[in-house]
Scaffold this active site. Sequence first.
Site, short mmCIF file in Angstrom:
data_model
loop_
_atom_site.label_atom_id
_atom_site.label_comp_id
_atom_site.label_asym_id
_atom_site.label_seq_id
_atom_site.Cartn_x
_atom_site.Cartn_y
_atom_site.Cartn_z
N VAL A 14 0.83 -1.20 0.00
CA VAL A 14 0.00 0.00 0.00
C VAL A 14 0.88 1.26 0.00
O VAL A 14 0.60 2.24 -0.71
CB VAL A 14 -0.96 0.00 1.20
CG1 VAL A 14 -1.75 1.31 1.27
CG2 VAL A 14 -1.92 -1.18 1.11
N LYS A 15 1.96 1.25 0.77
CA LYS A 15 2.86 2.41 0.81
C LYS A 15 3.49 2.65 -0.55
O LYS A 15 3.65 3.80 -0.99
CB LYS A 15 3.94 2.18 1.87
CG LYS A 15 4.96 3.32 1.99
CD LYS A 15 4.34 4.61 2.49
CE LYS A 15 5.35 5.76 2.55
NZ LYS A 15 6.32 5.63 3.64
N ALA A 16 3.85 1.59 -1.27
CA ALA A 16 4.44 1.75 -2.60
C ALA A 16 3.46 2.42 -3.55
O ALA A 16 3.84 3.27 -4.37
CB ALA A 16 4.90 0.41 -3.14
#
Length: 300
Positions: A171-173
């Site tokens: 999700v952070k990517a």
Amino acid sequence: METIGVIGIGDMGSGLAKNLIRNGFRVTGIDLKPDRMQAFVEMGGVAAASPAEVGKEARAVFVMVMTGDQAKAVILGEDGLVSQMPEGSAVILSATVKPREAREIGAAMKGSGIHLIDTPVSGGFPGAQGGTLTMMAAAPDDILDAFAPVMEAVSANIHRVGTKPGEGQTVKACLQSLIGAQFSATFEAAALAAKAGVSGQVLLDVFSTSSAGCGVVNNALEKIIDRQFEGTGSHINTMHKDLTISMALGEELGVPLHTAASAMQIFHAGRTKYPNGDNWVCTRVIEEIVGAELHRKAKP
């Protein structure tokens, strides 16, 4: 008093430590830079000599390092956290690493009796220092419930995005691919305005009250027009690294990331020309090409 650890006490980790202390936890920590350790002790932290010492009495330890290799070393190394942390405790992986690296750490920790919460964060230096970070947490619900008070001490929003290591990093990517594009578009718009003779204040007034206005854009533009290119707590190395993770995930999954790729090149240029700068220094590279600078007040 419950003990919580922090490994990596830089711009982000120092904020974690400050807010944990503020919320009544005893905080142990370690960083490679002596000045950071001194500042940590002055704020009330307890200095440790190794990652193992940080984890020895800790119920949970935040790992806020730069790379996946560093995370593996401090968690899994001979003198790492897993060698000393008590059963039932948790490693809170708040650093941004490749999803694959988080999965590898999780697999290596199986059978240790120590939980892994994969939860990269967003909010940058202001969010870390203010205790208002957004966390993208991946772990079983019962583990997230058990360690919620620790995570709530440093964050304003905790999103449960999965149950397995790597899911938080994924999700952070995705998020960083978007933020990188917002940054790079702001840098280009700033240079365009400078060349056209528009003042930085006018641009900020319009952008911040338009549909394009948001925290990322407004903050970047503020830094640009005030010519604050270093020491703002958002070193270019971090975003550059995050974009490489986004691009690697796109390659792994076969997803074209045209806009993120352009952002990656803009950050690469900024980092090459100004390796000690913060994110906004990319604007200077474009300004140098066009021969104009954007200041809060237009120069006569």
